[in-house]
Write a protein that holds these residues in place. Structure first.
Motif, mmCIF file in Angstrom:
data_model
loop_
_atom_site.group_PDB
_atom_site.id
_atom_site.type_symbol
_atom_site.label_atom_id
_atom_site.label_comp_id
_atom_site.label_asym_id
_atom_site.label_seq_id
_atom_site.Cartn_x
_atom_site.Cartn_y
_atom_site.Cartn_z
ATOM 1 N N ALA A 138 -5.022 2.833 3.988
ATOM 2 C CA ALA A 138 -3.763 3.582 3.926
ATOM 3 C C ALA A 138 -3.476 4.031 2.490
ATOM 4 O O ALA A 138 -3.016 5.157 2.262
ATOM 5 C CB ALA A 138 -2.621 2.713 4.449
ATOM 6 N N ASP B 6 -0.562 -7.933 3.549
ATOM 7 C CA ASP B 6 -0.680 -6.920 4.601
ATOM 8 C C ASP B 6 -1.097 -5.574 4.013
ATOM 9 O O ASP B 6 -0.880 -4.525 4.623
ATOM 10 C CB ASP B 6 0.634 -6.788 5.387
ATOM 11 C CG ASP B 6 1.805 -6.436 4.480
ATOM 12 O OD1 ASP B 6 1.587 -6.275 3.246
ATOM 13 O OD2 ASP B 6 2.933 -6.315 4.981
ATOM 14 N N ARG C 209 -3.137 -2.447 3.242
ATOM 15 C CA ARG C 209 -4.211 -1.745 3.950
ATOM 16 C C ARG C 209 -4.877 -0.776 2.970
ATOM 17 O O ARG C 209 -4.321 0.291 2.679
ATOM 18 C CB ARG C 209 -3.643 -0.974 5.142
ATOM 19 C CG ARG C 209 -2.959 -1.851 6.200
ATOM 20 C CD ARG C 209 -2.023 -1.036 7.049
ATOM 21 N NE ARG C 209 -1.011 -0.380 6.222
ATOM 22 C CZ ARG C 209 -0.280 0.660 6.585
ATOM 23 N NH1 ARG C 209 -0.423 1.192 7.779
ATOM 24 N NH2 ARG C 209 0.605 1.190 5.770
ATOM 25 N N ASP D 197 0.815 -1.221 0.000
ATOM 26 C CA ASP D 197 0.000 0.000 0.000
ATOM 27 C C ASP D 197 0.848 1.271 0.000
ATOM 28 O O ASP D 197 0.322 2.369 0.022
ATOM 29 C CB ASP D 197 -0.988 -0.007 1.174
ATOM 30 C CG ASP D 197 -0.298 -0.251 2.500
ATOM 31 O OD1 ASP D 197 0.813 0.262 2.688
ATOM 32 O OD2 ASP D 197 -0.878 -0.966 3.347
#
Lengths: 236, 95
Positions: free
Chosen positions: A179, A174, A176, A146
């Motif tokens: 984000a 992972d 996001r 991200d």
């Protein structure tokens, strides 16, 4: 020794070709959207699924850009729409001139409403070149991380839409999404964000509505906040 | 590696200027670029030297002035080259 004042754009010739592409598209009543993302971001998969869901309305044609092979063009052809492949050799981005030749080919004897250009997989160079497109559309797959939006600000600042792809894989990464969207909003307040999975076929309705919606909504004339001491990414 | 496109643009512009102003050599090219132009200056000079070897442009120095303050992002201006990514030739030093 003497000094000659020039004050002209280095890429003036490219800009002229971009203008010519716009003129050609306007004369044929067609729009052109350019997809920009890393290699493997899912640009071709998004196109395949989009073509399927559009079902011939609007009438779509595709220009594929890659360093080598016609593999993507073959995939698009199997999806049932006209396609022209450009091989750039060592070039890291498509040029307006190359796109002009492909456009002329694509529009020859055919009525199209929408041309997708899939640029060479690269988050840096394609952002700096005008092809005559109506909109640059940025893709980031959830397997990339991200932080890509922050790392390559130019593309995301210029994009008229951001598409997060491969969302079915979110549980295994992972990444996001919040984000990524937050970083995007710091650079770009006006453009919509879509979250899709082209293979699973999920999240595509809003994207299809955007594609069908004619000219993309202009961002409001609000200025994005200035970033302190920021320069663009260096190197290519 | 889009520096190669910029090098080709510089060569085209220099050729045009030679047609207008008559000179035999270029000593230096002053470039101005926007803060988001993504230009790697060393790469630019390296490619320029390689491409212009044994031509009338051989040996010219490229001097890049990078505008420091990022101008507001274009916000999707249709068509117009965005000033933040633009690269201009300001002047040529010739003889």
């Amino acid at each position: 020794m003497r000094k000659i004042t020039v004050m002209e754009r280095v890429l003036a010739a490219d800009d002229a070709w971009a203008r010519e592409n716009r003129r050609l598209l306007a004369a044929r009543g067609a729009r052109m959207y350019e997809l920009v993302g890393s290699p493997g971001a899912g640009k071709t998969a998004l196109l395949e699924r989009t073509i399927l869901l559009l079902g011939g309305r609007p009438r779509v044609g595709v220009i594929e850009g890659d360093l080598a092979t016609a593999r993507d063009a073959e995939r698009i052809r199997r999806a049932g729409v006209p396609v022209v492949q450009i091989n750039t050799g060592s070039g890291c981005h498509l040029s307006a001139h190359a796109v002009h030749a492909a456009l002329a080919d694509l529009l020859s004897g055919r009525r199209l409403d929408l041309v997708f250009v899939e640029n060479v997989g690269n988050l840096v160079c394609p952002a700096a070149f005008d092809l005559g497109e109506d909109a640059k559309i940025a893709l980031v797959s959830v397997t990339e991380g991200d932080d890509k939006v922050e790392k390559y600000p130019l593309l995301f600042a210029r994009a008229r839409a951001l598409v997060l792809t491969k969302t079915a894989l979110l549980p295994h990464t992972d990444f996001r999404p919040a984000a990524a969207v937050r970083a995007f909003r710091k650079l770009n307040r006006g453009s919509p964000v879509f979250a899709v999975d082209s293979l699973a076929g999920s999240g595509l309705d809003p994207w299809i509505a955007f594609v069908r919606g004619g000219r993309p909504a202009r961002g409001k004339a609000r200025r994005p906040p200035r970033r302190s001491g920021a320069a663009g990414p260096r190197g290519s | 590696m889009h520096e190669l496109s910029i090098v080709e643009g510089i060569m085209r512009q220099a050729e045009r200027q030679r047609g207008r102003h008559r000179f035999s050599r270029v000593k230096a090219v002053d470039l101005v670029c926007g803060p988001h132009s993504c230009l790697a200056e060393e790469t630019l000079q390296f490619l320029f030297d390689a491409v212009t070897r044994a031509t009338w442009l051989e040996g010219a120095r490229l001097r890049v002035t990078r505008l420091g303050e990022p101008p507001p992002m274009p916000g999707g201006g249709e068509g117009a080259p965005a000033p933040d990514v633009a690269v201009y030739i300001r002047s040529l030093e010739v003889e």
